[in-house]
Design a protein around this motif. Structure first.
Motif, mmCIF file in Angstrom:
data_model
loop_
_atom_site.group_PDB
_atom_site.id
_atom_site.type_symbol
_atom_site.label_atom_id
_atom_site.label_comp_id
_atom_site.label_asym_id
_atom_site.label_seq_id
_atom_site.Cartn_x
_atom_site.Cartn_y
_atom_site.Cartn_z
ATOM 1 N N PRO A 1 17.570 -14.709 7.452
ATOM 2 C CA PRO A 1 18.205 -13.450 7.017
ATOM 3 C C PRO A 1 19.705 -13.427 7.283
ATOM 4 N N TYR A 2 20.414 -12.661 6.452
ATOM 5 C CA TYR A 2 21.837 -12.439 6.690
ATOM 6 C C TYR A 2 22.035 -11.435 7.823
ATOM 7 N N GLY A 3 21.232 -10.364 7.816
ATOM 8 C CA GLY A 3 21.384 -9.294 8.787
ATOM 9 C C GLY A 3 20.563 -9.526 10.036
ATOM 10 N N GLY A 4 20.778 -8.664 11.023
ATOM 11 C CA GLY A 4 20.041 -8.755 12.274
ATOM 12 C C GLY A 4 20.625 -7.811 13.296
ATOM 13 N N ALA A 5 20.148 -7.934 14.533
ATOM 14 C CA ALA A 5 20.581 -7.051 15.612
ATOM 15 C C ALA A 5 20.720 -7.841 16.899
ATOM 16 N N LEU A 6 21.553 -7.303 17.804
ATOM 17 C CA LEU A 6 21.782 -7.933 19.098
ATOM 18 C C LEU A 6 21.928 -6.849 20.152
ATOM 19 N N ASP A 7 21.179 -7.013 21.247
ATOM 20 C CA ASP A 7 21.351 -6.153 22.410
ATOM 21 C C ASP A 7 22.297 -6.881 23.357
ATOM 22 N N PRO A 8 23.556 -6.454 23.459
ATOM 23 C CA PRO A 8 24.520 -7.202 24.282
ATOM 24 C C PRO A 8 24.227 -7.131 25.775
ATOM 25 N N ALA A 9 23.451 -6.145 26.211
ATOM 26 C CA ALA A 9 23.125 -6.026 27.635
ATOM 27 C C ALA A 9 22.125 -7.098 28.063
ATOM 28 N N THR A 10 21.145 -7.403 27.197
ATOM 29 C CA THR A 10 20.105 -8.374 27.529
ATOM 30 C C THR A 10 20.314 -9.719 26.852
ATOM 31 N N GLY A 11 21.164 -9.766 25.805
ATOM 32 C CA GLY A 11 21.346 -10.992 25.038
ATOM 33 C C GLY A 11 20.221 -11.265 24.070
ATOM 34 N N GLU A 12 19.379 -10.267 23.813
ATOM 35 C CA GLU A 12 18.237 -10.450 22.916
ATOM 36 C C GLU A 12 18.646 -10.234 21.457
ATOM 37 N N TRP A 13 18.323 -11.231 20.625
ATOM 38 C CA TRP A 13 18.524 -11.115 19.187
ATOM 39 C C TRP A 13 17.270 -10.532 18.558
ATOM 40 N N GLN A 14 17.454 -9.692 17.556
ATOM 41 C CA GLN A 14 16.321 -9.023 16.921
ATOM 42 C C GLN A 14 16.498 -9.033 15.410
ATOM 43 N N SER A 15 15.384 -8.992 14.708
ATOM 44 C CA SER A 15 15.434 -8.895 13.245
ATOM 45 C C SER A 15 15.393 -7.426 12.843
ATOM 46 N N LEU A 16 15.809 -7.151 11.604
ATOM 47 C CA LEU A 16 15.748 -5.795 11.074
ATOM 48 C C LEU A 16 14.418 -5.609 10.345
ATOM 49 N N LYS A 17 13.711 -4.587 10.710
ATOM 50 C CA LYS A 17 12.379 -4.349 10.161
ATOM 51 C C LYS A 17 12.444 -3.981 8.683
ATOM 52 N N ASP A 18 11.606 -4.638 7.887
ATOM 53 C CA ASP A 18 11.429 -4.306 6.463
ATOM 54 C C ASP A 18 12.727 -4.354 5.665
ATOM 55 N N ALA A 19 13.616 -5.280 6.011
ATOM 56 C CA ALA A 19 14.879 -5.387 5.269
ATOM 57 C C ALA A 19 14.614 -5.746 3.813
ATOM 58 N N PRO A 20 15.264 -5.073 2.857
ATOM 59 C CA PRO A 20 15.027 -5.347 1.436
ATOM 60 C C PRO A 20 15.717 -6.625 0.989
ATOM 61 N N ARG A 21 15.346 -7.089 -0.194
ATOM 62 C CA ARG A 21 16.050 -8.218 -0.798
ATOM 63 C C ARG A 21 17.455 -7.768 -1.196
ATOM 64 N N GLU A 22 18.386 -8.713 -1.212
ATOM 65 C CA GLU A 22 19.770 -8.359 -1.512
ATOM 66 C C GLU A 22 19.927 -7.872 -2.951
ATOM 67 N N PHE A 23 20.856 -6.955 -3.126
ATOM 68 C CA PHE A 23 21.239 -6.398 -4.430
ATOM 69 C C PHE A 23 20.053 -5.779 -5.167
ATOM 70 N N THR A 24 19.176 -5.097 -4.428
ATOM 71 C CA THR A 24 18.050 -4.396 -5.046
ATOM 72 C C THR A 24 18.178 -2.884 -4.885
ATOM 73 N N GLY A 25 19.308 -2.435 -4.342
ATOM 74 C CA GLY A 25 19.465 -1.016 -4.076
ATOM 75 C C GLY A 25 19.994 -0.243 -5.261
ATOM 76 N N GLY A 26 20.450 0.956 -5.000
ATOM 77 C CA GLY A 26 20.946 1.845 -6.042
ATOM 78 C C GLY A 26 22.454 1.867 -6.112
ATOM 79 N N TRP A 27 23.047 3.049 -5.920
ATOM 80 C CA TRP A 27 24.503 3.209 -6.010
ATOM 81 C C TRP A 27 25.143 2.424 -4.866
ATOM 82 N N ALA A 28 25.982 1.448 -5.189
ATOM 83 C CA ALA A 28 26.403 0.429 -4.225
ATOM 84 C C ALA A 28 27.535 0.883 -3.307
ATOM 85 N N VAL A 29 27.311 1.965 -2.574
ATOM 86 C CA VAL A 29 28.274 2.447 -1.593
ATOM 87 C C VAL A 29 28.264 1.508 -0.386
ATOM 88 N N GLU A 30 29.456 1.214 0.157
ATOM 89 C CA GLU A 30 29.572 0.354 1.335
ATOM 90 C C GLU A 30 30.309 1.121 2.432
#
Length: 335
Positions: free
Chosen positions: A225-254
């Motif tokens: 995956p491109y995205g993910g999460a990090l807890d800087p206090a513990t150093g634990e890397w985590q995945s994002l739950k149910d992340a969609p496929r890229e460019f499948t959304g609606g109005w492309a606000v960033e």
């Protein structure tokens, strides 16, 4: 607050256009979401290019435009220009608000053209210093993020041969407040992105959808995956739950906002540190242009200003600011 931007002839996406001189604005306006009204602000001392890097510390907005750092005082409605010790080329502005006393960091985006120290500005003393040398250098896709555990650096290492690791996974190090040495995060994350980090108050997240498997020539054996999460206090890397496929959304606000983020037409809510997180497809409002303009979060409301609609005249010469660009403003409240 919105400031500057491009005012010349419309240039379609992916087109190669000659940009005329004197087509970058320096005026701006502040929007009050409670009253729904605009108020003009003082003109910036230099033109502010579209998508300039910005950072906010207390009542001051900092803007990096064409290698110049400008500061706008919201209370006084006045601009000043900072004088960094080195020219701020290839850097991003970062508001470090968890260091005991807030400071502005000019963070280099890459070490590919040589290692440069990250510059630090103290607004109270009006002084400059440097961050300590970090253990990830040399690296590229560098990002610095202020968290309650300290300043976090994420980056992808550059090997002795000058090339990236394969696959180029995101690594991290933490500089606690007041510390003079970095603490490396022991392992890398299973993540290829690391381009759009934001601090939720509980963890760092990069909500970029999608991923890559390396293709046929250099297949990774899995989709990373491109995205993910990090807890800087513990150093634990985590995945994002149910992340969609890229460019499948609606109005492309960033727009990054902490717990709530708009990315590729999705609103991502990180919930309670990932518990109860959700993805909501963002619908295009009636009358809004197909391509949204610059956006910013104010609490749980994202404000979108302007945009472009390229569905009009086919001939470039017939495209004008009046039939391409929008001057509307839209607000979406995350539930």
């Amino acid at each position: 607050m919105f400031v500057g931007g491009y005012t010349g002839p419309p240039c379609p996406p992916n087109a190669d256009c000659v940009i005329p001189k004197h087509t970058t604005a320096s005026d701006g306006a502040a929007y009050n979401i409670d009253s729904g009204t605009w108020q003009p602000i003082a003109d910036a001392p230099r033109p502010v290019a579209a998508y300039s890097s910005t950072a906010v510390i207390d009542d001051t907005l900092y803007v990096l435009t064409n290698d110049h750092v400008l500061a706008w005082d919201a209370e006084q409605d006045t601009w000043t220009e900072l004088d960094p010790p080195t020219k701020p080329q290839g850097v991003n502005l970062v508001a470090d608000t968890h260091a005991g006393r807030s400071r502005l960091v000019l963070a280099a985006g890459s070490d590919e053209n040589g290692i440069r120290a990250d510059q630090v500005y103290d607004p109270v003393d009006d002084t400059w210093s440097q961050l300590p040398a970090n253990p990830l250098r040399p690296s590229f896709d560098r990002a610095l993020i202020s968290t309650s555990s300290g300043l976090v650096l994420t980056a992808k290492p550059i090997g002795p041969d000058g090339g990236p690791e394969d696959p180029a996974l995101v690594h991290a190090a933490v500089l606690p407040a007041g510390a003079s040495t970095w603490r490396p995060v022991p392992s890398s994350g299973d993540q290829l992105g690391g381009w759009t980090w934001t601090w939720t108050g509980r963890r760092l997240i990069d909500p970029t959808p999608g991923g890559a498997d390396g293709g046929q020539v250099n297949n990774f054996g899995r989709t990373i995956p491109y995205g993910g999460a990090l807890d800087p206090a513990t150093g634990e890397w985590q995945s994002l739950k149910d992340a969609p496929r890229e460019f499948t959304g609606g109005w492309a606000v960033e727009a990054l906002g902490g717990r709530h983020n708009a990315v590729q037409g999705w609103i991502y809510d990180d919930g309670d540190g990932g518990q109860g997180s959700s993805w909501t497809r963002l619908a295009q409002p009636d009358g809004a242009p197909a391509e949204p303009g610059r956006a910013v979060w104010v609490g749980d409301v994202v404000i979108v200003s302007g945009g472009a609609d390229w569905g009009g005249p086919d001939k470039p010469a017939e495209r004008t600011p009046e039939n391409v660009w929008s001057t509307g403003t839209w607000a979406y409240r995350a539930e």
